[in-house]
Motif scaffolding. Structure first.
Motif, PDB file in Angstrom:
ATOM      1  N   LYS A 772       0.833  -1.212   0.000  1.00 40.29           N
ATOM      2  CA  LYS A 772       0.000   0.000   0.000  1.00 40.29           C
ATOM      3  C   LYS A 772       0.866   1.259   0.000  1.00 40.29           C
ATOM      4  O   LYS A 772       0.561   2.239  -0.678  1.00 40.29           O
ATOM      5  N   GLN A 773       1.967   1.205   0.738  1.00 44.94           N
ATOM      6  CA  GLN A 773       2.885   2.360   0.743  1.00 44.94           C
ATOM      7  C   GLN A 773       3.436   2.600  -0.673  1.00 44.94           C
ATOM      8  O   GLN A 773       3.711   3.731  -1.065  1.00 44.94           O
ATOM      9  N   CYS A 774       3.618   1.502  -1.425  1.00 47.31           N
ATOM     10  CA  CYS A 774       4.131   1.615  -2.807  1.00 47.31           C
ATOM     11  C   CYS A 774       3.004   1.871  -3.811  1.00 47.31           C
ATOM     12  O   CYS A 774       3.225   1.785  -5.032  1.00 47.31           O
ATOM     13  N   ASN A 775       1.776   2.134  -3.300  1.00 51.99           N
ATOM     14  CA  ASN A 775       0.613   2.424  -4.151  1.00 51.99           C
ATOM     15  C   ASN A 775       0.219   1.255  -5.061  1.00 51.99           C
ATOM     16  O   ASN A 775      -0.416   1.451  -6.097  1.00 51.99           O
ATOM     17  N   LEU A 776       0.607   0.034  -4.661  1.00 51.32           N
ATOM     18  CA  LEU A 776       0.236  -1.122  -5.480  1.00 51.32           C
ATOM     19  C   LEU A 776      -1.225  -1.516  -5.281  1.00 51.32           C
ATOM     20  O   LEU A 776      -1.737  -2.368  -6.007  1.00 51.32           O
ATOM     21  N   ASP A 777      -1.888  -0.915  -4.285  1.00 51.74           N
ATOM     22  CA  ASP A 777      -3.309  -1.246  -4.070  1.00 51.74           C
ATOM     23  C   ASP A 777      -4.171  -0.779  -5.240  1.00 51.74           C
ATOM     24  O   ASP A 777      -5.314  -1.185  -5.380  1.00 51.74           O
ATOM     25  N   LYS A 778      -3.600   0.114  -6.132  1.00 54.97           N
ATOM     26  CA  LYS A 778      -4.344   0.535  -7.321  1.00 54.97           C
ATOM     27  C   LYS A 778      -4.310  -0.570  -8.393  1.00 54.97           C
ATOM     28  O   LYS A 778      -5.143  -0.605  -9.277  1.00 54.97           O
ATOM     29  N   ASP A 779      -3.299  -1.444  -8.311  1.00 57.50           N
ATOM     30  CA  ASP A 779      -3.119  -2.477  -9.344  1.00 57.50           C
ATOM     31  C   ASP A 779      -3.539  -3.866  -8.871  1.00 57.50           C
ATOM     32  O   ASP A 779      -3.820  -4.730  -9.700  1.00 57.50           O
ATOM     33  N   SER A1311      -7.131  12.083 -20.645  1.00 54.69           N
ATOM     34  CA  SER A1311      -7.803  10.879 -20.146  1.00 54.69           C
ATOM     35  C   SER A1311      -8.163  10.930 -18.666  1.00 54.69           C
ATOM     36  O   SER A1311      -8.995  10.160 -18.206  1.00 54.69           O
ATOM     37  N   GLY A1312      -7.469  11.795 -17.903  1.00 51.48           N
ATOM     38  CA  GLY A1312      -7.711  11.830 -16.457  1.00 51.48           C
ATOM     39  C   GLY A1312      -7.290  10.546 -15.759  1.00 51.48           C
ATOM     40  O   GLY A1312      -7.818  10.197 -14.704  1.00 51.48           O
ATOM     41  N   GLN A1313      -6.319   9.825 -16.339  1.00 49.67           N
ATOM     42  CA  GLN A1313      -5.951   8.501 -15.800  1.00 49.67           C
ATOM     43  C   GLN A1313      -4.608   8.504 -15.063  1.00 49.67           C
ATOM     44  O   GLN A1313      -3.950   7.476 -14.990  1.00 49.67           O
ATOM     45  N   VAL A1314      -4.187   9.673 -14.554  1.00 50.97           N
ATOM     46  CA  VAL A1314      -2.911   9.728 -13.824  1.00 50.97           C
ATOM     47  C   VAL A1314      -3.218   9.910 -12.336  1.00 50.97           C
ATOM     48  O   VAL A1314      -3.909  10.847 -11.946  1.00 50.97           O
ATOM     49  N   ASP A1315      -2.676   9.020 -11.501  1.00 55.88           N
ATOM     50  CA  ASP A1315      -2.907   9.103 -10.050  1.00 55.88           C
ATOM     51  C   ASP A1315      -2.125  10.257  -9.435  1.00 55.88           C
ATOM     52  O   ASP A1315      -1.016  10.580  -9.884  1.00 55.88           O
ATOM     53  N   ASN A1316      -2.683  10.829  -8.383  1.00 52.14           N
ATOM     54  CA  ASN A1316      -2.048  11.952  -7.687  1.00 52.14           C
ATOM     55  C   ASN A1316      -0.647  11.598  -7.183  1.00 52.14           C
ATOM     56  O   ASN A1316       0.281  12.405  -7.235  1.00 52.14           O
TER      57      ASN A1316
END
Length: 1386
Positions: A772-779, A1311-1316
């Motif tokens: 989650k710290q590595c933002n892998l929860d998006k994938d 596209s609005g597909q870039v995460d913050n």
């Protein structure tokens, strides 16, 4: 000449100021010069500007009619028997000779009355003309066909003639496609078994013997007649002999020969004349090959005799041609034009060259293989040196094989012996002069395929149209201004062969895009200034006059980008020349035409208000100049125009300076790519009012182009006449893991060894938390920490995270930037070789290394890939082990082939010592230490032999060598461009890069790959869309991708709508057939195809094919819930009040001569207000449709249909096909992305799902756009391995980092597909790290300023939410770096 009034074209002009058509017409034929009263200089009439051509008539490429070739006997012919002859030919050169022959027969012959009508094969596209042809055949006696090589038209000829064949008295077909050749019938002689019969007669036509197609087989037949007749029964011998005589008459082509031919065939086979003795003379046989000159007393079969005659000429208009130091130009001519008397265009070229002081050796051949005559007449048999300094082919055809089967290796071998520049100029074949002039496309697509694309595979340059065709007589005529351009350029190339190195002047041109001091020297994957420095040092050593070169590449950058006169480090580049207005107008004959777009000179671009400024620096005979940019990139209103503006005055002044003031012998455009080749004008086959042609003028153009970009290189080759020399992209490395990702990998290793102990549960919580710290929860779908999981559930969570980080770790990325003349070391090539080894190569009998290793433990690699994709932990781990073993085995192999300095030594010799000793082979030794010790040794040996050859090619260095060959007027060997991993034949670099035969795609293999991707895409969309198929997919077709993959994305479109391509006898794809719904097993998906401008230029035949495919499917009688194409076309037809066929318009691109949606220019230059403005640009620029029912009209604006089609899209889709270019590396991808636009057009306002297919590895993936952007950010922008590699390149490296961030903003905008978190992490990497910040600012302050500005812009546009503290820091930094650039010390 057909008058303009008779032509089916109307030119409508929006501005009365624009040039009239007659002016344009005269500009090409002659030079109507107007006197400019104010300045007293001469200038030609203005050019077309923004004139739009509207074609009436049948909407096809040619409006000519066969009626001009119909000859009827006089009415009072005393009841003589009538003989009707119908002929079909590719080119019109036989028209005038046949017409003369028939008129002569009718005027004096008392035995028969002849009626003749002729058709050019292209005219048969028109349905009404085809019906007339069928009607003519119904009462004809004799049919003649020749050079019918266009498959769809060959089928029409076959169908019509087959119906009448038994009734016709004689059918004679000369070199054509086999199915048309089989129509031959002369008494008992037939070719219906062509290519099958055992008779030696037919053996001559067997494919294996056809290196140069049918024509040369036939010439061979003519010469071996006595041998052949021995094998034929006596009753057949007469008919076979008359067929051979017919061929001799036809190839002899003169009115006398054709008259005797008609007498012989009529007298022998027309029943009404069986009692009449029609006397005919034997054919007048011309030399098969030789030398012809219009002023010579005869044709020569000996070059010495010709040169003796030439040296004693009394008629020479220019006595310079007797000077032994004058340039000598070899010309290649078609014999048929000479013998039919249709040679005025050849005469014009010969006379123009001689008038300009060049000597000529014009050679010809009767067949389609010009390689032997070229060697025989243009190379001295004793010294083996060429007699010529350049060769110009006026045939338009490939050197060996013409329009039929080509033999490019044989052609290259012959051209290598000549070793001079090889130019292939074009006579108009399928269009009249007026039709070509009025066409925005330029050349007919079939002519582009046969006479532009195929000669490029031989290394042919400069496709300049030099002759037109008269619509009434069919005769060729010279286009005098084009002939001047061709001859001047040929002589300039020849001069490079003759001039000494010391006196040659070279203009090196670099690019600056977007226009900013930090961007000078922009080029894909190339460290431009280090490369120029390397090139200049080498040229100086070689004897070129290079004076005052700085000590280092860094100093060279400073020299070019800083104005030494300025007090501080000013924002201005170094000014090399100031051109006043009068001088500019005198030197630039087309300056007036630019005023429509830019007003009076000097304007405000590249100008100080009084003069036009040329930026750059001179070093002796070398000038390094900065090419101006398009000029409209900062103007949002201009970016909205559907057609691109002309070059601005500063752009034109730059090329006028290079050619006429600096007087360059050659211009070297340095790197991929500039703007010259993308300026408005015809797509291919330009006239003298097309801007690229005007700008390049008479300067030989040499262009360093990235090897992986053959499509845009081909545009440069065709539109700016460039000799494109390929350079290598940087060596690839695996992305690896860093920071939290590395920690995660270590935790997974611990889990695998401890999962069955009590610690498994504890470790899984750490893994989830770190992921989650590595933002892998998006994938990856992750449970909350502390959730109770079973052992299998834990394994699945870990397997999915592990799969994701292995995907990141193994991703290939080019590290750093390439320097010309510095090939990679052997160890740098390992990652490339691992990826080459990962693909099966069935056509070469090579298994991939992963599949060999998987088989050794009784597993199938495809099963392992499937298990890995599902997150099955054991399969993820096994795939990691296979990857590790592949890298280890290949590293061991490479290590053994290198010396202590890491250089590759003789690979072949080293391989020889490795083979045959079993355990001694280094890869076997390595694998013995792994679980794959039982891998098949024979398969490994085959693979490593191949890898050895690939390694030799990867480290070869020929980029500098080829440049020097080009500068010395030598032949640069051609080679394909593309992805070296898919196609190692791209290597070594330093080749004259070419694309492929556009009619060869898609291949059968590409279709198979396409099916896999389409099935995965549709499954993914079903999963994301409640189990429903998407009704419409909006997708993009790129030129380079389709060259690299041999048409995979083209085949994807076909498979979506449910058709398959059908290849002809020669493997060319010009037809599709529907796949049944049963076989398809799903509905036909509707598509909206956005073709890039480059794809449009290179593959207009395939756009035609796609449009036919979609229309075919729309008209199928199928239920609407199984055919979404039909469903939507019916709805749209009803709303628009048009037919279903017209409503089924789905293939779009830019207007001819325009490229891109300009969204990329707006984003790169921050010149846009809101997303709506970007979407308007896209719609305005990309709504031009191609219509296969009216292909001659070219691209027609159909915005309403485009919007309606897009409004049904439920998914958008693009392909990534090679590891070197990903979504944020270039701006093209977001420039073509319609995701947000579709949402605005849809009635329900729903955002479509956006997908990217990734076929960069053997295990093709379909990801969402958001997943791909995250993967890209992790492997490149945020990866220390990547950004440190870039920073090692210095000045250019900072720009590369800034470019990735700007392109990321582009994706947010479309596209609005870039995460913050992507922006947040980038900020902490490049701004919060004080040391990094200083490095960036000191290395390239201008690019660093743009980086800071881009962060602020991302926040200002709502794409990045961050703390006020971060924003304040960025504002302060922006102010500091501004001061520094302006030289202000606070």
């Amino acid at each position: 000449m057909a008058s303009v009034v008779q032509s089916h074209f109307i030119l409508s002009s929006r501005h009365p100021r624009h040039a009239s058509f007659s002016n344009l017409f005269r500009t090409t034929f002659g030079s109507p010069l107007l006197q400019n009263e104010r300045f007293g200089q001469v200038r030609p009439t203005p050019r077309m500007g923004n004139i739009r051509c509207t074609m009436l008539g049948n909407g096809l490429f040619t409006q000519t009619t066969p009626e001009v070739r119909r000859i009827l006997p006089e009415r009072n012919n005393n009841g003589l028997p009538r003989v009707k002859v119908v002929y079909v030919v590719l080119e019109a050169q036989y028209q005038s000779a046949l017409t003369a022959a028939v008129r002569n027969l009718n005027s004096k012959d008392r035995d028969a009355a002849f009626e003749v009508v002729g058709y050019l094969v292209e005219e048969l596209r028109s349905e009404s003309t085809y019906q007339t042809f069928c009607k003519d055949l119904s009462d004809a006696n004799i049919f003649i066909g020749s050079l019918i090589f266009v498959e769809e038209l060959a089928q029409k000829v076959k169908a019509a003639v087959e119906k009448e064949r038994d009734r016709l008295d004689a059918v004679l077909v000369f070199p054509s496609m086999p199915e048309v050749m089989r129509l031959n019938k002369l008494g008992s002689f037939s070719m219906s078994q062509l290519g099958q019969s055992k008779s030696p007669f037919f053996q001559l036509f067997k494919k294996k013997k056809q290196s140069a197609g049918f024509a040369d087989s036939m010439l061979k037949l003519v010469r071996t007649l006595p041998k052949v007749l021995k094998y034929l029964p006596s009753d057949k011998a007469r008919d076979a002999r008359l067929y051979i005589l017919s061929l001799q008459f036809w190839l002899g082509g003169s009115p006398d020969n054709l008259e005797n031919f008609l007498k012989m065939i009529s007298g022998s086979y027309v029943p009404a004349l069986k009692d009449v003795k029609m006397d005919y003379s034997e054919p007048v046989v011309f030399l098969d090959s030789g030398i012809w000159h219009p002023m010579a007393p005869c044709m020569y079969s000996d070059v010495k005799e010709y040169l003796n005659w030439y040296g004693t000429r009394k008629d020479a208009v220019n006595m310079k041609i007797k000077d032994p130091n004058t340039p000598v130009i070899g010309l290649i001519l078609q014999r048929s034009h000479i013998v039919t008397g249709d040679e005025s265009h050849y005469v014009a070229v010969i006379m123009e060259l001689e008038a300009r002081g060049a000597k000529v050796i014009p050679i010809f051949a009767g067949g389609l293989d010009f390689s032997a005559p070229a060697e025989k007449f243009l190379v001295d048999p004793i010294t083996k040196k060429p007699f010529v300094h350049a060769v110009v082919s006026l045939t338009g055809f490939a050197l060996v094989g013409g329009p039929a089967r080509q033999d490019h290796p044989k052609a290259i071998e012959a051209l290598r012996k000549l070793d001079v520049p090889y130019i292939v100029a074009l006579p108009l074949v399928f269009q009249t002069t007026e039709e070509w002039l009025a066409s925005t496309l330029g050349l007919h697509p079939i002519q582009v395929a046969l006479q532009v694309a195929l000669p490029e595979l031989d290394g042919g340059l400069e496709p300049i149209v030099f002759s037109g065709r008269d619509g009434r007589t069919g005769k060729s005529h010279a286009l005098h201004k084009r002939v001047e351009q061709l001859c001047t350029r040929a002589i300039r190339w020849a001069e490079l062969k003759r001039k000494s190195k010391e006196e040659k002047k070279i203009a090196i041109t670099v690019f600056s895009f977007p226009p900013d001091k930090g961007n000078v020297g922009t080029a894909a994957y190339l460290n431009v200034f280090s490369s120029i420095f390397s090139v200049l040092k080498d040229l100086k050593k070689d004897g070129y006059h290079v004076d005052g070169l700085p000590e280092t590449a860094e100093a060279l950058v400073e020299d070019v980008i800083h104005d030494k006169e300025a007090k501080f480090s000013s924002p201005n580049l170094n000014i090399a020349y100031k051109m006043n207005i009068r001088e500019y107008q005198q030197l630039t004959p087309y300056a007036k035409a630019l005023e429509d777009s830019w007003g009076k000179p000097p304007g405000n671009l590249n100008s100080d208000g009084e003069n036009l400024l040329v930026y750059g620096k001179q070093y002796g005979n070398v000038f390094i100049g900065v090419q101006p940019t398009f000029g409209y990139e900062g103007d949002p209103m201009r970016l909205l125009f559907s057609k691109s503006a002309s070059p601005h005055h500063g752009f034109a002044a730059y090329y006028s300076f290079v050619e006429k003031i600096f007087k360059a012998d050659a211009v070297l455009h340095f790197g991929t790519h500039g703007s010259l080749e993308f300026m408005p004008g015809k797509q291919v086959g330009m006239s003298d009012v097309c801007y690229p042609d005007s700008l390049i003028g008479n300067i030989p153009n040499i262009y360093y182009y990235a090897a992986n970009n053959p499509s845009e290189a081909t545009i440069a080759k065709r539109r700016s006449y460039a000799n494109t020399i390929s350079y290598l992209t940087p060596p690839a490395e695996n992305a690896g893991l860093y920071k939290g990702l590395k920690q995660l990998s270590e935790l997974i290793s611990s889990y695998q060894s401890l999962k069955d102990t009590g610690r498994g549960e504890q470790i899984i919580n750490s893994i989830i938390s770190t992921a989650k710290q590595c933002n892998l929860d998006k994938d990856v779908s992750l449970p909350d920490e502390g959730t109770q999981l079973s052992s299998d559930e834990r394994d699945l969570v870990v397997g999915n995270i592990y799969r994701k980080i292995m995907e990141i770790e193994s991703r290939l990325l080019p590290c750093g930037l390439h320097v010309i003349g510095e090939p990679p070391s052997a160890m740098e090539a390992v990652a490339t070789l691992v990826n080459i080894a990962s693909l099966d190569r069935a056509e070469e009998g090579i298994r991939s290394l992963p599949s060999i290793l998987a088989e050794s433990i009784n597993r199938d690699i495809q099963d392992i890939y499937r298990g890995n994709d599902k997150g099955i932990l054991d399969d993820v781990e096994l795939l990691r082990q296979i990857t590790e073993a592949s890298r280890g085995a290949i590293s061991a192999f490479v290590d053994r082939t290198t010396n202590k300095r890491g250089q590759v030594v003789d690979v072949a010799e080293k391989l020889g010592t490795m083979f045959g000793f079993g355990l001694m082979e280094p890869w076997v030794q390595y694998l013995y230490k792994t679980r794959f010790l039982n891998a098949d040794k024979e398969q490994l040996r085959t693979l490593f032999t191949y890898l050895g050859e690939c390694l030799r090619l990867v480290v070869a260095d020929n980029e500098l060598g080829s440049l020097k060959q080009a500068l010395e007027g030598s032949y640069v060997e051609p080679g394909p461009g593309g992805d070296p991993i898919r196609n190692p034949k791209v290597l070594p670099t330093g080749k004259n890069i070419h694309a492929l035969d556009p009619q060869a795609i898609p291949t059968a293999a590409a279709l198979e790959s396409a099916k896999i991707v389409v099935d995965r895409l549709l499954e993914r969309q079903k999963a994301d869309n409640g189990g429903k198929y998407p009704e419409t997919v909006a997708l993009v077709l790129w030129g380079t991708d389709n060259i690299k993959t041999y048409g995979e994305s083209l085949a994807q479109v076909m498979w979506m709508v449910g058709v398959r391509p059908v290849a002809d006898t020669f493997g060319r794809v010009n037809k599709v057939e529907p796949v049944s719904l049963e076989e398809l097993g799903r509905p036909r998906i509707d598509v909206v195809v956005n073709c890039s401008g480059v794809f449009r230029d290179l593959f207009i035949n395939q756009m035609n094919l796609l449009d036919r495919a979609v229309k075919l499917v729309a008209e199928l009688d199928e239920p609407e819930d199984m055919n979404y194409v039909r469903k939507h076309a019916a709805e749209q037809a009803k709303e628009l009040g048009v037919s279903i066929r017209e409503a089924a318009t789905r293939v779009f691109s830019n207007a001819s001569g325009s490229y891109s949606s300009n969204v990329n220019l707006a984003v790169e230059n921050s010149s846009w207000n809101d997303e709506k403005q970007l979407q308007d640009m896209y719609l305005s620029r990309k709504s031009f449709a191609f219509d296969s029912d009216a292909p001659g009209i070219g691209m027609m604006e159909k915005r309403k249909v485009f919007e309606m089609a897009l409004s049904t899209a439920e998914a958008t889709f693009q392909n990534l096909d090679s590891s070197e270019i990903s979504l944020t590396d270039v701006s093209h991808y977001f420039d073509s992305d319609p995701t947000n636009l579709v949402q605005n057009l849809r009635k329900d306002g729903k955002k479509p799902n956006a997908y990217i297919a990734d076929t960069t590895t053997a295990n093709a993936q379909v990801r969402t756009l958001a997943e791909t952007v995250r993967l890209d950010a992790r492997t490149k922008l945020l990866n220390p391995k990547w950004y440190e590699g870039m920073l090692a390149s210095g000045y250019e490296g900072v720009r590369e980092i800034e470019k990735r961030l700007t392109n990321t903003v582009g994706w947010s905008a479309t596209s609005g597909q870039v995460d913050n978190w992507v922006y947040e992490e980038a900020n902490s990497t490049f701004i919060e790290d004080e040391e990094m910040l200083k490095r960036l600012m000191n290395t390239n302050p201008n690019s660093f300023r743009k980086l800071v500005q881009t962060f602020l812009e991302a926040n200002g546009r709502g794409y990045w939410q961050t703390s006020e503290e971060n924003l304040e820091r960025l504002r302060q930094l922006y102010s500091d770096v501004e001061d520094r650039i302006e030289g202000i010390d606070r």
